[in-house]
Design a protein around this motif. Sequence first.
Motif, short mmCIF file in Angstrom:
data_model
loop_
_atom_site.label_atom_id
_atom_site.label_comp_id
_atom_site.label_asym_id
_atom_site.label_seq_id
_atom_site.Cartn_x
_atom_site.Cartn_y
_atom_site.Cartn_z
N GLY A 14 0.79 -1.23 0.00
CA GLY A 14 0.00 0.00 0.00
C GLY A 14 0.82 1.27 0.00
N GLU A 15 2.12 1.17 -0.24
CA GLU A 15 2.98 2.34 -0.24
C GLU A 15 2.90 3.08 -1.58
OE1 GLU A 15 6.93 1.15 0.79
OE2 GLU A 15 6.25 -0.08 2.48
N ARG A 16 3.25 4.37 -1.54
CA ARG A 16 3.44 5.12 -2.78
C ARG A 16 4.93 5.06 -3.11
NH1 ARG A 16 -1.12 7.26 -4.30
NH2 ARG A 16 -0.07 8.22 -6.10
N VAL A 17 5.23 4.78 -4.35
CA VAL A 17 6.60 4.46 -4.73
C VAL A 17 7.11 5.41 -5.81
CG1 VAL A 17 8.15 2.69 -5.64
CG2 VAL A 17 6.22 2.03 -4.18
N THR A 18 8.25 5.99 -5.54
CA THR A 18 9.01 6.74 -6.55
C THR A 18 10.40 6.12 -6.60
OG1 THR A 18 7.81 8.81 -6.23
CG2 THR A 18 10.01 8.96 -7.20
N THR A 19 10.81 5.68 -7.75
CA THR A 19 12.12 5.06 -7.87
C THR A 19 12.68 5.32 -9.27
OG1 THR A 19 13.34 2.97 -7.65
CG2 THR A 19 11.16 2.82 -8.61
N ARG A 20 13.99 5.47 -9.33
CA ARG A 20 14.68 5.70 -10.61
C ARG A 20 15.77 4.64 -10.75
NH1 ARG A 20 10.92 8.37 -11.13
NH2 ARG A 20 10.69 10.59 -11.64
N GLY A 21 15.36 3.41 -10.97
CA GLY A 21 16.31 2.33 -11.12
C GLY A 21 16.83 2.21 -12.53
N ARG A 22 17.65 1.22 -12.73
CA ARG A 22 18.18 0.97 -14.07
C ARG A 22 17.06 0.54 -15.02
NH1 ARG A 22 23.17 -3.29 -15.30
NH2 ARG A 22 23.21 -3.07 -17.60
N TYR A 23 16.10 -0.23 -14.50
CA TYR A 23 15.02 -0.74 -15.32
C TYR A 23 13.64 -0.32 -14.82
CZ TYR A 23 18.71 -3.81 -17.08
OH TYR A 23 19.88 -4.30 -17.61
N VAL A 24 13.46 -0.24 -13.51
CA VAL A 24 12.16 0.07 -12.93
C VAL A 24 12.13 1.54 -12.54
CG1 VAL A 24 10.58 -0.39 -11.02
CG2 VAL A 24 11.80 -2.28 -12.12
N ARG A 25 11.19 2.27 -13.14
CA ARG A 25 11.08 3.71 -12.87
C ARG A 25 9.61 4.04 -12.61
NH1 ARG A 25 15.21 5.97 -17.63
NH2 ARG A 25 16.99 4.66 -16.96
N LEU A 26 9.35 4.52 -11.42
CA LEU A 26 8.01 4.88 -11.01
C LEU A 26 8.03 6.29 -10.43
CD1 LEU A 26 6.95 1.59 -9.17
CD2 LEU A 26 6.40 2.25 -11.52
N ASP A 27 6.96 7.04 -10.71
CA ASP A 27 6.85 8.42 -10.22
C ASP A 27 5.58 8.55 -9.41
OD1 ASP A 27 6.93 11.12 -9.76
OD2 ASP A 27 6.59 11.72 -11.86
N ASP A 28 5.72 8.45 -8.09
CA ASP A 28 4.60 8.61 -7.16
C ASP A 28 3.44 7.67 -7.51
OD1 ASP A 28 3.30 9.72 -4.92
OD2 ASP A 28 2.27 11.21 -6.17
N VAL A 29 3.74 6.38 -7.61
CA VAL A 29 2.74 5.38 -7.98
C VAL A 29 2.26 4.67 -6.72
CG1 VAL A 29 2.32 3.23 -9.22
CG2 VAL A 29 3.71 5.03 -10.27
N GLY A 30 0.96 4.56 -6.58
CA GLY A 30 0.35 3.79 -5.50
C GLY A 30 -0.91 3.12 -5.98
N LEU A 31 -1.26 2.01 -5.40
CA LEU A 31 -2.47 1.28 -5.77
C LEU A 31 -3.69 1.87 -5.07
CD1 LEU A 31 -1.21 -2.42 -5.52
CD2 LEU A 31 -1.44 -1.04 -7.59
#
Length: 290
Positions: free
Chosen positions: A128-145
Amino acid sequence: MTALGAVFRPQLAPERLRAVARVADGVGLEELWLWEDCFREGGISAAAAALAWTERVRVGVGLLPVPLRNVALTAMEAATLHRMFPGRAVLGVGHGVQDWMGQVGARVESPVTLLREHLTALRALLRGERVTTRGRYVRLDDVGLDWPPEGRVEVLAGATGPRSLRLAGEAADGTILTSTTPADGVRRARGLIEEGRASAGRTEPHPVVVHLLAATGPGAAVRLRAELAAEGVDSVPGLGVAGDAGTVARAVERLAEAGADTVILQPTGDEPDPEGFVRFAAEEVRPLVA
């Protein structure tokens, strides 16, 4: 107690799943597992159908290849299954077969890095967390379910090599091992998983699911040998089992003694009676397994 299940192999046409799933539910099989093998049935669609057709059997997908899937989509589909069928869906993710990933233009330079990033983001989204990440392959900008699962859910990782097994211990909630893993291999895998768990300071239970290639009935030994030869592993001792319920149960117990929490009986690709195989697992083998 060692949990026991069986595989609905994707060599069977999708329309066969309903009958097999209903038999599994009716005879009390604990777990029915599906594969998302290229280019056969989709794992999530098949799991949703099997869960809808049944009432109690747990349905596992082992595994979803992460190069094919944006992690947000994996999380959305996983959360939907867990909310509609609480406690009955078991999902695993993994590298996928690299040749297949190449066929669809999804092969990555570092499968281990991708799996790490996918597991980290997926587990956070399902919490249930909101996720922002800038990985090598996984990139999310303030994504939450909007509809995360209610309560904790486990994400398993399929792994074979040492780096992937350590990663599974570090970043997944359980590990799936293939049918090419003999009892000694399960012990080695457990050791590597524990190394990963220790490095991450993880102390919660970490279930290990092991597939066991099994054949019974007329021609069982021939079918088993043919499949092991086709996979190029016929020279590896301790792989697979052919025989009656007692023989299969003893093979299950050897894997359990080596560290398997769940053993999934995997019929040969040419199994002539999939429904009968499920009955055999539940009604004949299960009573003999501690």
